[in-house]
Scaffold this active site. Structure first.
Site, PDB file in Angstrom:
ATOM      1  N   ASP A 208      -7.216   4.434  -4.293  1.00  0.00           N
ATOM      2  CA  ASP A 208      -8.071   4.624  -3.270  1.00  0.00           C
ATOM      3  C   ASP A 208      -8.606   5.589  -2.815  1.00  0.00           C
ATOM      4  OD1 ASP A 208      -7.746   1.996  -0.780  1.00  0.00           O
ATOM      5  OD2 ASP A 208      -7.138   4.172   0.281  1.00  0.00           O
TER       6      ASP A 208
ATOM      7  N   LYS B 109       0.923  -0.784  -0.521  1.00  0.00           N
ATOM      8  CA  LYS B 109      -0.027   0.113   0.449  1.00  0.00           C
ATOM      9  C   LYS B 109       0.509   0.884   0.022  1.00  0.00           C
ATOM     10  CE  LYS B 109      -4.227   0.928   0.099  1.00  0.00           C
ATOM     11  NZ  LYS B 109      -5.570   0.765  -0.005  1.00  0.00           N
TER      12      LYS B 109
HETATM   13  P1  NDP Z   1     -13.219   8.278  -2.387  1.00  0.00           P
HETATM   14  O1  NDP Z   1     -11.535   9.388  -2.398  1.00  0.00           O
HETATM   15  O2  NDP Z   1     -13.239   8.095  -4.152  1.00  0.00           O
HETATM   16  O3  NDP Z   1     -13.998   8.599  -2.029  1.00  0.00           O
HETATM   17  C1  NDP Z   1     -13.670   8.168  -0.461  1.00  0.00           C
HETATM   18  C2  NDP Z   1     -14.843   8.954   0.218  1.00  0.00           C
HETATM   19  O4  NDP Z   1     -14.746   8.952   1.376  1.00  0.00           O
HETATM   20  C3  NDP Z   1     -14.907  10.732   0.076  1.00  0.00           C
HETATM   21  O5  NDP Z   1     -16.482  11.183  -0.564  1.00  0.00           O
HETATM   22  C4  NDP Z   1     -14.229  11.308   1.200  1.00  0.00           C
HETATM   23  O6  NDP Z   1     -15.321  12.658   1.259  1.00  0.00           O
HETATM   24  C5  NDP Z   1     -15.043  10.381   2.107  1.00  0.00           C
HETATM   25  N1  NDP Z   1     -13.907  10.674   3.298  1.00  0.00           N
HETATM   26  C6  NDP Z   1     -13.232  10.008   2.839  1.00  0.00           C
HETATM   27  N2  NDP Z   1     -11.962  10.458   4.100  1.00  0.00           N
HETATM   28  C7  NDP Z   1     -12.769  10.237   4.510  1.00  0.00           C
HETATM   29  C8  NDP Z   1     -12.817  10.686   6.096  1.00  0.00           C
HETATM   30  N3  NDP Z   1     -11.884  10.932   7.064  1.00  0.00           N
HETATM   31  N4  NDP Z   1     -14.065  10.992   7.446  1.00  0.00           N
HETATM   32  C9  NDP Z   1     -15.103  10.720   6.544  1.00  0.00           C
HETATM   33  N5  NDP Z   1     -15.373  10.625   5.365  1.00  0.00           N
HETATM   34  C10 NDP Z   1     -14.107  10.709   4.565  1.00  0.00           C
HETATM   35  O7  NDP Z   1     -12.160   6.560  -2.591  1.00  0.00           O
HETATM   36  P2  NDP Z   1     -12.602   5.183  -2.289  1.00  0.00           P
HETATM   37  O8  NDP Z   1     -14.248   5.195  -2.822  1.00  0.00           O
HETATM   38  O9  NDP Z   1     -12.174   4.510  -3.728  1.00  0.00           O
HETATM   39  O10 NDP Z   1     -12.908   4.890  -1.085  1.00  0.00           O
HETATM   40  C11 NDP Z   1     -13.604   4.273  -0.091  1.00  0.00           C
HETATM   41  C12 NDP Z   1     -12.631   3.638   1.221  1.00  0.00           C
HETATM   42  O11 NDP Z   1     -13.081   2.140   0.334  1.00  0.00           O
HETATM   43  C13 NDP Z   1     -11.526   3.662   1.430  1.00  0.00           C
HETATM   44  O12 NDP Z   1     -11.839   2.889   2.883  1.00  0.00           O
HETATM   45  C14 NDP Z   1     -10.421   2.849   0.757  1.00  0.00           C
HETATM   46  O13 NDP Z   1      -9.448   2.243   1.571  1.00  0.00           O
HETATM   47  C15 NDP Z   1     -11.906   1.279   0.239  1.00  0.00           C
HETATM   48  N6  NDP Z   1     -11.217   0.910  -0.525  1.00  0.00           N
HETATM   49  C16 NDP Z   1     -11.267   0.927  -1.924  1.00  0.00           C
HETATM   50  C17 NDP Z   1     -11.144   0.363  -2.716  1.00  0.00           C
HETATM   51  C18 NDP Z   1     -11.089   0.956  -4.336  1.00  0.00           C
HETATM   52  O14 NDP Z   1     -11.319   0.576  -5.351  1.00  0.00           O
HETATM   53  N7  NDP Z   1     -11.172   2.534  -4.618  1.00  0.00           N
HETATM   54  C19 NDP Z   1     -10.611  -0.375  -3.197  1.00  0.00           C
HETATM   55  C20 NDP Z   1     -11.432  -0.987  -1.187  1.00  0.00           C
HETATM   56  C21 NDP Z   1     -11.410  -0.654  -0.472  1.00  0.00           C
HETATM   57  P3  NDP Z   1     -14.223  13.963   1.181  1.00  0.00           P
HETATM   58  O15 NDP Z   1     -14.489  14.070  -0.219  1.00  0.00           O
HETATM   59  O16 NDP Z   1     -15.128  14.762   1.830  1.00  0.00           O
HETATM   60  O17 NDP Z   1     -12.986  13.296   1.382  1.00  0.00           O
END
Ligand code: NDP
Length: 451
Positions: free
Chosen positions: A165, A125
């Protein structure tokens, strides 16, 4: 003190400032106790002590210049945790909260998740404390170039294959890959999540969200239930949340919430396809805030609250929960509120979104609990399929990839259930997923000797 507790204690002692990593190690190792009892060869070879130590930690300076000519310095990370069963594989996260402990927790979880997919991928990662929010496209491009200027020497299609991510989506992968290609002068499968025009796989953007819903559907099937008509809570509004909502709609469920780091919306009428289209445009093109959804569709907005805070405050009823934002978003009080309001299943799209106390509440109340490393493995599995297509130099159709993804999620579900049963706690997906993922890696490490 048991061996497992000793390893957990030593991990904390060595790196006291990495609470998320300690949490992940505790969550995994405590469920591995039955393997200690059944596999003295692992104990003798000190597999448990070795598996919590990354193969390599790379940390670097990323200097870059913004649109006004000001110089910024960020910190970059790549943790190459374990390549026993394949090249390191795992996403890159760009978020101001990123530090070494967070990247280590994510890399550690990735080892077992990748093993569970049955594809040959090790765990890694990376990321940076860079905040893409409020930056122009040019600034994001310049940052991605600066990041790759160092990362390129540590990765390769047979060495380490990063992906996206939080904060790293299609736009960032394009810039990162473009720069890698430029300085290495090679067009190769070194990143996944690429655009369709330059080596990406159909369904990769959708895969994590789709997979998490497929996993929930499998859990429901065990109890003779299905998704139809189920009210679902989804948190986040990024990549994972968006395609979780889409697959929920495909399967006849009713998603009613989304959030971002500024607040949450609840839409009790349901987020339909038109509204989802609006979210995709809002988040992926305009890069706006979820508050605008509330204004556009006249639904309640809860500033500075998570979806789970709203459940607790308002007593919101729902059948299913899909935490898809970030780590530790659901604490014990949130978990209890979910139970009290009729939730029967939690499928984790995000990585480690539930605290250890929250997980205990799910388990004590017999919720169907799909832990992240099983429920969200569809993303990396489809990245594995992208790597295969790159190596074969051909592209599979949308239907082919979706069918493979669905099959992988069914297999992960079954492997988790089977391992839970074989090691003495039937129905415990957390233990089953950890053990099934661990065994393959541990056996490979054993085969290599002490190296
Ligand atoms: P994105 O950046 O596309 O979206 C993240 C979302 O979560 C946004 O809406 C963001 O809001 C919100 N968010 C992030 N950090 C925080 C926080 N500290 N508090 C509140 N809201 C938060 O990321 P992904 O959708 O790709 O990832 C989301 C989760 O899924 C993560 O845990 C990631 O590790 C996991 N994941 C992702 C994969 C992938 O293929 N993309 C695969 C496996 C797991 P804002 O825009 O305001 O920051």
């Amino acid at each position: 003190m048991s061996l497992i507790q000793e390893v957990i204690a030593k991990t904390k002692e060595k790196d006291p400032a990495q609470p998320e990593f300690h949490q992940a190690v505790k969550e995994v190792l405590e469920t591995l106790q039955p393997t200690v009892d059944q596999h003295p060869e692992f104990v003798k070879a000190k597999i448990y002590e070795r598996i919590v130590e990354p193969d390599r930690v790379i940390m670097f300076r990323i200097p870059w210049i913004d649109d006004d000519g000001e110089v910024h310095v960020n910190r970059g990370f790549r943790v190459q945790f374990n390549n026993a069963i394949g090249p390191y594989k795992g996403g890159l996260r760009f978020h101001p909260s990123v530090n070494l402990g967070i990247i280590k927790f994510l890399g550690f979880e990735q080892i077992f998740k990748n093993s569970l997919t049955t594809l040959p991928m090790g765990g890694g990662k990376g990321g940076s404390d860079f905040d893409p929010k409020g930056k122009t496209d040019t600034e994001v491009m310049k940052f991605c170039y600066a990041f790759m200027r160092e990362l390129y020497r540590h990765i390769g299609p047979d060495t380490d294959v990063p992906a996206g991510d939080i904060g790293v989506g299609g736009r960032e992968i394009g810039y990162l890959y473009g720069y890698y290609k430029k300085i290495r002068n090679e067009h190769t499968g070194v990143l996944t999540g690429k655009g369709m025009e330059y080596g990406g796989s159909l369904i990769r953007p959708e895969a994590t969200g789709y997979g998490s819903v497929y996993f929930a559907a499998e859990m429901l099937k065990v109890r003779d239930l299905d998704m139809s008509g189920k009210v679902a809570l989804v948190s986040g509004s990024g990549n994972v949340a968006q395609y979780t909502v889409e697959k929920l709609l495909d399967l006849g469920a009713k998603p009613i919430s989304l959030s971002d780091s500024s607040g949450a919306i609840i839409d009790e009428k349901g987020i339909d396809r038109d509204k989802l289209q609006y979210v995709l445009e809002l988040k992926n093109i305009r890069r706006g805030r979820i508050k605008e959804y509330a204004e556009k569709f006249d639904v309640p907005y809860y500033p500075d609250m998570s979806v789970w805070d709203v459940v607790k405050k308002e007593g919101l009823k729902a059948d299913l929960a899909f935490p898809s934002a970030t780590q530790n978003e659901i604490n014990a009080e949130h978990a209890q509120a979910l139970v009290d309001n009729g939730c029967i299943a939690v499928s984790e799209g995000a990585n480690m979104p539930s605290t250890l106390d929250a997980v205990k509440i799910y388990q004590d109340n017999k919720l169907m609990y799909g832990p992240a490393k099983a429920a969200n493995a569809g993303g990396v599995a489809t990245s594995g399929l992208e790597m295969s297509q790159n190596s074969l130099r051909l592209s599979w159709t949308r239907e082919e990839v979706d069918e493979k993804l669905h099959g992988i999620m069914r297999n992960i579900h079954k492997a988790s259930l089977d391992a839970a049963e074989a090691y003495g706690d039937p129905g415990n997906y957390l233990m089953g997923a950890n053990i099934a993922g661990f065994l393959k890696v541990a056996k490979a490490m054993l085969a290599y000797g002490v190296v």
